[in-house]
Structure formats: structure tokens, C-alpha cells
Design an enzyme around this catalytic site. Structure first.
Site, PDB file in Angstrom:
ATOM      1  N   LYS A   8      -6.845  -6.106  -8.048  1.00  0.00           N
ATOM      2  CA  LYS A   8      -8.014  -5.294  -8.397  1.00  0.00           C
ATOM      3  C   LYS A   8      -8.309  -4.219  -7.352  1.00  0.00           C
ATOM      4  O   LYS A   8      -9.041  -3.268  -7.633  1.00  0.00           O
ATOM      5  CB  LYS A   8      -9.246  -6.187  -8.599  1.00  0.00           C
ATOM      6  CG  LYS A   8      -9.787  -6.870  -7.347  1.00  0.00           C
ATOM      7  CD  LYS A   8     -10.967  -7.765  -7.696  1.00  0.00           C
ATOM      8  CE  LYS A   8     -11.520  -8.470  -6.472  1.00  0.00           C
ATOM      9  NZ  LYS A   8     -12.145  -7.565  -5.521  1.00  0.00           N
ATOM     10  N   ASP A   9      -7.738  -4.338  -6.159  1.00  0.00           N
ATOM     11  CA  ASP A   9      -7.946  -3.323  -5.120  1.00  0.00           C
ATOM     12  C   ASP A   9      -7.004  -2.134  -5.257  1.00  0.00           C
ATOM     13  O   ASP A   9      -7.205  -1.100  -4.619  1.00  0.00           O
ATOM     14  CB  ASP A   9      -7.755  -3.931  -3.721  1.00  0.00           C
ATOM     15  CG  ASP A   9      -8.852  -4.919  -3.351  1.00  0.00           C
ATOM     16  OD1 ASP A   9      -9.946  -4.836  -3.945  1.00  0.00           O
ATOM     17  OD2 ASP A   9      -8.614  -5.772  -2.475  1.00  0.00           O
TER      18      ASP A   9
ATOM     19  N   ARG B 251     -19.432  -2.256 -11.240  1.00  0.00           N
ATOM     20  CA  ARG B 251     -19.035  -2.938 -12.487  1.00  0.00           C
ATOM     21  C   ARG B 251     -19.889  -4.179 -12.702  1.00  0.00           C
ATOM     22  O   ARG B 251     -20.428  -4.401 -13.802  1.00  0.00           O
ATOM     23  CB  ARG B 251     -17.546  -3.328 -12.421  1.00  0.00           C
ATOM     24  CG  ARG B 251     -17.074  -4.202 -13.592  1.00  0.00           C
ATOM     25  CD  ARG B 251     -15.676  -4.761 -13.327  1.00  0.00           C
ATOM     26  NE  ARG B 251     -15.633  -5.631 -12.159  1.00  0.00           N
ATOM     27  CZ  ARG B 251     -15.957  -6.921 -12.179  1.00  0.00           C
ATOM     28  NH1 ARG B 251     -16.359  -7.500 -13.299  1.00  0.00           N
ATOM     29  NH2 ARG B 251     -15.871  -7.655 -11.086  1.00  0.00           N
ATOM     30  N   ARG B 252     -20.022  -4.996 -11.663  1.00  0.00           N
ATOM     31  CA  ARG B 252     -20.842  -6.200 -11.786  1.00  0.00           C
ATOM     32  C   ARG B 252     -22.317  -5.839 -11.952  1.00  0.00           C
ATOM     33  O   ARG B 252     -23.017  -6.423 -12.774  1.00  0.00           O
ATOM     34  CB  ARG B 252     -20.649  -7.091 -10.546  1.00  0.00           C
ATOM     35  CG  ARG B 252     -19.281  -7.752 -10.486  1.00  0.00           C
ATOM     36  CD  ARG B 252     -19.051  -8.469  -9.177  1.00  0.00           C
ATOM     37  NE  ARG B 252     -17.738  -9.115  -9.151  1.00  0.00           N
ATOM     38  CZ  ARG B 252     -17.031  -9.313  -8.049  1.00  0.00           C
ATOM     39  NH1 ARG B 252     -17.487  -8.914  -6.876  1.00  0.00           N
ATOM     40  NH2 ARG B 252     -15.859  -9.911  -8.122  1.00  0.00           N
TER      41      ARG B 252
ATOM     42  N   ARG C 241     -21.962  -6.605   1.651  1.00  0.00           N
ATOM     43  CA  ARG C 241     -20.597  -6.362   2.105  1.00  0.00           C
ATOM     44  C   ARG C 241     -20.184  -7.451   3.080  1.00  0.00           C
ATOM     45  O   ARG C 241     -20.976  -8.282   3.497  1.00  0.00           O
ATOM     46  CB  ARG C 241     -20.500  -4.991   2.804  1.00  0.00           C
ATOM     47  CG  ARG C 241     -20.741  -3.786   1.898  1.00  0.00           C
ATOM     48  CD  ARG C 241     -19.608  -3.531   0.916  1.00  0.00           C
ATOM     49  NE  ARG C 241     -18.299  -3.584   1.535  1.00  0.00           N
ATOM     50  CZ  ARG C 241     -17.745  -2.610   2.252  1.00  0.00           C
ATOM     51  NH1 ARG C 241     -18.409  -1.482   2.442  1.00  0.00           N
ATOM     52  NH2 ARG C 241     -16.544  -2.742   2.756  1.00  0.00           N
TER      53      ARG C 241
ATOM     54  N   ARG D  43     -20.829 -13.123   3.323  1.00  0.00           N
ATOM     55  CA  ARG D  43     -21.662 -13.038   2.122  1.00  0.00           C
ATOM     56  C   ARG D  43     -22.374 -14.358   1.861  1.00  0.00           C
ATOM     57  O   ARG D  43     -23.560 -14.375   1.499  1.00  0.00           O
ATOM     58  CB  ARG D  43     -20.813 -12.640   0.914  1.00  0.00           C
ATOM     59  CG  ARG D  43     -20.201 -11.263   1.048  1.00  0.00           C
ATOM     60  CD  ARG D  43     -19.461 -10.855  -0.197  1.00  0.00           C
ATOM     61  NE  ARG D  43     -18.546  -9.753   0.070  1.00  0.00           N
ATOM     62  CZ  ARG D  43     -17.984  -9.012  -0.859  1.00  0.00           C
ATOM     63  NH1 ARG D  43     -18.234  -9.236  -2.129  1.00  0.00           N
ATOM     64  NH2 ARG D  43     -17.160  -8.034  -0.540  1.00  0.00           N
TER      65      ARG D  43
ATOM     66  N   CYS E 242     -11.721   0.554  -7.977  1.00  0.00           N
ATOM     67  CA  CYS E 242     -12.640  -0.577  -8.042  1.00  0.00           C
ATOM     68  C   CYS E 242     -14.079  -0.187  -7.711  1.00  0.00           C
ATOM     69  O   CYS E 242     -14.989  -1.001  -7.843  1.00  0.00           O
ATOM     70  CB  CYS E 242     -12.170  -1.689  -7.103  1.00  0.00           C
ATOM     71  SG  CYS E 242     -12.107  -1.215  -5.356  1.00  0.00           S
TER      72      CYS E 242
END
Length: 309
Positions: free
Chosen positions: A82-83, A130-131, A148, A154, A241
Site C-alpha cells: 500500500k506504500d 481514506r480512513r 503519526r 500510536r 496512499c
């Protein structure tokens, strides 16, 4: 004898993923070959006080590693699929796509509340537009703010009370062995995954025929077919992304079903569609054209302008 240098980011997750690839490669490389790991700091790893969308877009977590490949300092690179931006630098190729882990997103909340159970105005941590877009489309009463750092950072911020919940890729959590921390796996009907999420890309130089032959031994064909459709869809929008674009393909036999989405970060509008067939590149183009007819390009141009302002 050949010493294969494998480049990776320095995060615990990236190193864990690279070690898994190295173990898998042991079955396919000649007995005389050795493997070494080289940890490389990317721009995305260095800038932690700015949201991903504002840092600078495509290739944040891969450019420095790809340059090391082009320069010959490393022989392979392991990336979270995805990166990887939709377009790859000339001279590099995807040597293998690994068997996909669960591509969905997951919620980790402090109290054990699911996405439906979180109280009104609860704070959700994610730096992914996106999220964010899909969370707010599903529950516009929630509040989203960026988070981040690596997975440990996180999780610490969550437990300190900076957020009521955070959203992460289920595949990364599984690879770290943190499944017991997951509150809920979010249905892909609620949150469509990022393009390539759950799969790893093993990248090498396009002219390294010896390496390409070895890598074919660990390539997972069904995942490769799905990812090809998803990445064609992403590439049509010149996206990475950092933009609110989602794409997820499933493969049954020789048939591919691709679903895609482009959304406003505020939750509305959400443009979506699907296509099905036997050829991933064609499906990706068909679906991207469908969403463009719905106004996806204009929507993304507006998002880009908002990011830059």
C-alpha cells in the site's frame, strides 16, 4: 557465492516483514547465497509532526529505498504494497507479491467499544484521508485527528487518552502478533481497504534476471492478480496512499472482482463502483473511468488543493 542485501525501513513492523520475506526466500535461493538486511530511513519516517497528506504525497516511505536499489547498494527491497505509488521508477520491477494477509482495517479502542458503540463526538486517530473519509461517511458525529509514528507510538498515544480509538491495518497488527489488542475488524463494506493493503512487494532491478528467477518461486499468483487490478485503478488517478482512494480486488478462479472508491475527506460525497472480469489491467481502467464519469478527478483535484493550502 552471492550476498543479497535487502533494504527495508527501520520500523519494527518493516523489519518483521522483511525477516518473514528472508525466511521465505531461504527455500528458493541457491545454497551458496547469503542474505543481509539494510535498514534505510525514508522521508516519511523522518517527518512525524505533519499529516501524511501534507508531507508531500507519493513515495514517502519508498523513495530512498528505491534509490538504493537503483544505485546498487541493495539488491532487493521489501515494501508494504500500500506504500508503493501506482507508477514505479524506470529500471525497477516488482519481483514478487506475497500471499496477502487480511486486507481490512481494524479498530483499537481504549474501552473496548466498537465503531458502532463509540460515543458521539469520540476522537478517532488516523492520518489516512481514506480512513477518515469512510469513518465520517459512516458516522459523521465522530471526530478524526491525525496520529503519526510507529505502531508502538500510536498505541501509547491511545492508552494515554489522546484518542478514544485508532484505526490501523489488520495485516500489520497480525504480523506484530498484536491480535489480542484488536477491538474490531472493520467490514470492507464499511471501510474499503487501501490499494495493496495486506500484501508485501519484493522489488528488484529489472535487469537482474538471476534474482527475478529466484523471486518467482515465492510469488503468489492470486494476490498478484488482485493487486495488479487495484494498482491500475490507483495509477489512473496519479494517486498514492495520501489521497482518499480505496481499491480492493478478490480472485475466484480466473475471475477478478474489483471495488473502488474515491471520497471527500469530510465524508461526502463518496463515489464508488465495481467491475468484474478476467484481466486486471482492463478492470482497473474500466473502474477508474466509471468513477471519473461520476466526478472523481474533479473531487481529487479539490482534495489536492485543500492539502496544499
Amino acid at each position: 557465492m552471492r550476498t543479497v542485501i535487502i533494504g527495508t525501513r527501520r520500523s519494527d513492523l518493516a523489519v518483521t516483514q522483511t525477516e518473514w520475506v528472508m525466511e521465505s526466500l531461504q527455500e528458493h535461493i541457491p545454497a551458496s547465497w547469503e542474505m543481509q538486511q539494510e535498514k534505510i530511513v525514508t522521508r516519511g519516517d523522518q517527518i512525524l509532526n505533519v499529516t501524511l497528506s501534507k508531507v508531500g504525497g507519493k513515495g514517502l516511505f519508498v523513495k530512498e529505498i528505491e534509490q538504493a536499489l537503483l544505485d546498487g547498494r541493495i539488491d532487493l527491497a521489501v515494501h508494504s504494497m500500500k506504500d508503493l505509488p501506482g507508477e514505479m521508477p524506470e529500471g525497477l520491477t516488482m519481483g514478487a507479491v506475497t500471499l496477502r494477509e487480511d486486507p481490512r482495517d481494524c479498530l483499537i479502542s481504549r474501552t473496548g467499544a466498537t465503531l458502532n458503540e463509540l460515543p458521539e463526538n469520540a476522537w478517532i486517530g488516523t492520518s489516512s484521508l481514506r480512513r477518515q473519509a469512510q469513518i465520517l461517511a459512516y458516522r459523521p458525529d465522530l471526530r478524526v485527528k491525525p496520529v503519526r509514528g510507529n505502531l508502538n507510538t500510536r498505541f501509547k498515544k491511545l492508552m494515554e487518552g489522546q484518542f478514544d480509538a485508532i484505526v490501523l491495518a489488520a495485516s500489520g497488527i497480525a504480523r506484530m502478533g498484536w491480535q489480542d489488542r484488536v477491538t474490531e475488524i472493520i467490514s470492507d463494506r464499511v471501510m474499503l481497504p487501501a490499494v495493496g493493503q495486506g500484501a508485501l512487494a519484493v522489488q528488484c532491478r529489472a535487469d537482474d534476471d538471476e534474482m527475478l528467477e529466484v523471486l518467482q518461486g515465492m510469488n503468489h499468483r492470486e494476490t498478484e492478480m488482485a493487486v495488479q487490478a487495484e494498482r491500475t485503478f490507483l495509477h489512473a488517478f496519479e494517486g498514492g496512499c495520501h489521497l482518499p482512494i480505496a481499491g480492493y480486488a478478490t480472485v475466484k478462479g480466473d475471475r477478478i472482482q474489483l471495488r473502488g472508491l474515491v471520497a471527500d475527506p469530510g465524508g461526502q460525497p463518496v463515489l464508488s463502483g465495481s467491475s468484474e472480469g478476467a484481466e486486471g489491467v482492463r478492470l482497473g481502467r474500466l473502474l477508474s473511468n466509471d468513477l471519473m464519469d461520476q466526478g472523481a478527478r474533479e473531487l481529487l483535484d479539490s482534495v489536492r488543493e485543500g492539502i496544499q493550502s
